[in-house]
Design a protein around this motif. Sequence first.
Motif, PDB file in Angstrom:
ATOM      1  N   THR A  51     -11.548  -0.480   3.143  1.00  0.00           N
ATOM      2  CA  THR A  51     -10.735  -0.656   1.960  1.00  0.00           C
ATOM      3  C   THR A  51     -11.571  -0.470   0.716  1.00  0.00           C
ATOM      4  O   THR A  51     -12.791  -0.456   0.755  1.00  0.00           O
ATOM      5  N   LEU A  52     -10.845  -0.364  -0.420  1.00  0.00           N
ATOM      6  CA  LEU A  52     -11.533  -0.164  -1.685  1.00  0.00           C
ATOM      7  C   LEU A  52     -12.452  -1.324  -2.003  1.00  0.00           C
ATOM      8  O   LEU A  52     -13.516  -1.168  -2.547  1.00  0.00           O
ATOM      9  N   MET A  53     -12.044  -2.519  -1.641  1.00  0.00           N
ATOM     10  CA  MET A  53     -12.852  -3.708  -1.866  1.00  0.00           C
ATOM     11  C   MET A  53     -12.825  -4.581  -0.622  1.00  0.00           C
ATOM     12  O   MET A  53     -11.936  -4.476   0.210  1.00  0.00           O
ATOM     13  N   GLU A  54     -13.781  -5.414  -0.536  1.00  0.00           N
ATOM     14  CA  GLU A  54     -13.843  -6.337   0.598  1.00  0.00           C
ATOM     15  C   GLU A  54     -12.688  -7.321   0.497  1.00  0.00           C
ATOM     16  O   GLU A  54     -12.543  -8.033  -0.488  1.00  0.00           O
ATOM     17  N   ASN A  55     -11.840  -7.362   1.491  1.00  0.00           N
ATOM     18  CA  ASN A  55     -10.693  -8.273   1.463  1.00  0.00           C
ATOM     19  C   ASN A  55     -10.677  -9.077   2.753  1.00  0.00           C
ATOM     20  O   ASN A  55     -10.834  -8.518   3.826  1.00  0.00           O
ATOM     21  N   ILE A  56     -10.505 -10.365   2.626  1.00  0.00           N
ATOM     22  CA  ILE A  56     -10.617 -11.213   3.810  1.00  0.00           C
ATOM     23  C   ILE A  56      -9.289 -11.307   4.563  1.00  0.00           C
ATOM     24  O   ILE A  56      -9.203 -11.988   5.566  1.00  0.00           O
ATOM     25  N   SER A  57      -8.250 -10.634   4.065  1.00  0.00           N
ATOM     26  CA  SER A  57      -6.973 -10.662   4.766  1.00  0.00           C
ATOM     27  C   SER A  57      -6.808  -9.385   5.574  1.00  0.00           C
ATOM     28  O   SER A  57      -7.620  -8.483   5.523  1.00  0.00           O
ATOM     29  N   GLU A  58      -5.716  -9.315   6.319  1.00  0.00           N
ATOM     30  CA  GLU A  58      -5.449  -8.142   7.134  1.00  0.00           C
ATOM     31  C   GLU A  58      -4.406  -7.230   6.492  1.00  0.00           C
ATOM     32  O   GLU A  58      -3.930  -6.304   7.130  1.00  0.00           O
ATOM     33  N   VAL A  59      -4.042  -7.487   5.257  1.00  0.00           N
ATOM     34  CA  VAL A  59      -3.057  -6.658   4.572  1.00  0.00           C
ATOM     35  C   VAL A  59      -3.643  -5.272   4.318  1.00  0.00           C
ATOM     36  O   VAL A  59      -4.722  -5.132   3.750  1.00  0.00           O
ATOM     37  N   THR A  60      -2.939  -4.246   4.751  1.00  0.00           N
ATOM     38  CA  THR A  60      -3.388  -2.867   4.534  1.00  0.00           C
ATOM     39  C   THR A  60      -2.432  -2.098   3.632  1.00  0.00           C
ATOM     40  O   THR A  60      -2.754  -0.999   3.194  1.00  0.00           O
ATOM     41  N   GLU A  61      -1.259  -2.678   3.377  1.00  0.00           N
ATOM     42  CA  GLU A  61      -0.295  -2.034   2.495  1.00  0.00           C
ATOM     43  C   GLU A  61       0.642  -3.080   1.900  1.00  0.00           C
ATOM     44  O   GLU A  61       0.747  -4.203   2.402  1.00  0.00           O
ATOM     45  N   PHE A  62       1.289  -2.691   0.809  1.00  0.00           N
ATOM     46  CA  PHE A  62       2.260  -3.568   0.155  1.00  0.00           C
ATOM     47  C   PHE A  62       3.607  -2.853   0.095  1.00  0.00           C
ATOM     48  O   PHE A  62       3.666  -1.621   0.088  1.00  0.00           O
ATOM     49  N   ILE A  63       4.668  -3.647   0.039  1.00  0.00           N
ATOM     50  CA  ILE A  63       6.016  -3.100  -0.124  1.00  0.00           C
ATOM     51  C   ILE A  63       6.516  -3.510  -1.508  1.00  0.00           C
ATOM     52  O   ILE A  63       6.620  -4.701  -1.816  1.00  0.00           O
ATOM     53  N   LEU A  64       6.791  -2.523  -2.351  1.00  0.00           N
ATOM     54  CA  LEU A  64       7.278  -2.784  -3.704  1.00  0.00           C
ATOM     55  C   LEU A  64       8.789  -2.943  -3.677  1.00  0.00           C
ATOM     56  O   LEU A  64       9.509  -2.033  -3.238  1.00  0.00           O
ATOM     57  N   VAL A  65       9.280  -4.087  -4.109  1.00  0.00           N
ATOM     58  CA  VAL A  65      10.720  -4.351  -4.097  1.00  0.00           C
ATOM     59  C   VAL A  65      11.456  -3.369  -5.003  1.00  0.00           C
ATOM     60  O   VAL A  65      12.555  -2.915  -4.692  1.00  0.00           O
ATOM     61  N   GLY A  66      10.832  -3.025  -6.141  1.00  0.00           N
ATOM     62  CA  GLY A  66      11.443  -2.090  -7.077  1.00  0.00           C
ATOM     63  C   GLY A  66      12.346  -2.773  -8.083  1.00  0.00           C
ATOM     64  O   GLY A  66      12.404  -4.003  -8.160  1.00  0.00           O
ATOM     65  N   LEU A  67      13.072  -1.973  -8.855  1.00  0.00           N
ATOM     66  CA  LEU A  67      13.941  -2.515  -9.897  1.00  0.00           C
ATOM     67  C   LEU A  67      15.229  -3.093  -9.321  1.00  0.00           C
ATOM     68  O   LEU A  67      15.729  -4.112  -9.775  1.00  0.00           O
ATOM     69  N   THR A  68      15.800  -2.420  -8.318  1.00  0.00           N
ATOM     70  CA  THR A  68      17.042  -2.896  -7.695  1.00  0.00           C
ATOM     71  C   THR A  68      17.199  -2.283  -6.311  1.00  0.00           C
ATOM     72  O   THR A  68      16.696  -1.192  -6.047  1.00  0.00           O
TER      73      THR A  68
END
Length: 317
Positions: A2-19
């Motif tokens: 990853t771009l930075m050291e992250n102690i979690s296992e999250v590899t992606e995010f889901i953007l809820v968006g405007l609606t």
Amino acid sequence: MTLMENISEVTEFILVGLTDAPEMQIPLFIILFLIYLITLVGNLGMIMLILLDSRLHTPMYFFLSNLSLVDCVYASAVTPKVIVGFLTGNKIISYNACAVQMFFFAAFATIESFLLASMAFDRHVAVCKPLHYTTTMTITVCALLVAGPYICGLLESSIHVAFTFHLSFCHSNVVNHFFCDIPPLLALSCSDINTNEIVLFILAAFNVFFTLLIILNSYLFIFIAILRMHSTEGQKKAFSTCVSHLTTVSIFYGTIIFMYLQPSSSHSMDTDKMASVFYTMVIPMLNPLVYSLRNKEVKNAFTKVVGKAKSSLALAY
């Protein structure tokens, strides 16, 4: 990696968006696409006009060209992803891409705030001390007034990204926003975010109050100078320009204060999203209209460029 050291296992995010409303996807896609198109055409067009017309090679237009560049970059950090999301329904953003988006948005939004202060100082010198303008606004001074905002923006953004992506994201990977902004990401973290909130508040408060102090102080003296003018027409023209400038400044700073200078417990993400639309999409579109296209010198430069283009086409045929 990853771009930075992250102690979690999250590899992606889901953007809820405007609606999520299906009936709003196409209309919002069209509206935001048009806003983004106007933003690019207006700001890139302004940069080209300033480069092509030697009469616009002055400090004021040097600042305006940088403002247009900044608007293009920070609008492009957010809007294309939102538009694609409406069109394809894909609202997933990778961990690294989220960090990159946050970096560019935070950097160039900060650069814009300091650049607005530089522009206000330039107008203050031009209106209040016209005889000293050329000796005060030298090439070196102008370069420093532009380099300073870029340095501050890149430095502060690096701090925000480093602090945010050092956190552990174990509650969820669903971001209740339409881009990777700091408050909604902090809401996902299961780490202690007190330090992050303090850093965010201190940097945002410094940006807002330092730059607003310069802007309001500059325009206060400008208004005083305008009231001393003997020409009624000159007063009207100067007031019109100042009011339009202050309107965009008010919207920009108002939304930033609303977003970043309140505790996380006070955040309503739905309200935050609507406020964010103004400074991520609307302000970059309005800036070239408010600051430049109402300007007689810019209109003359545009007419000159169009005339040259027509002449070139006539010769070609």
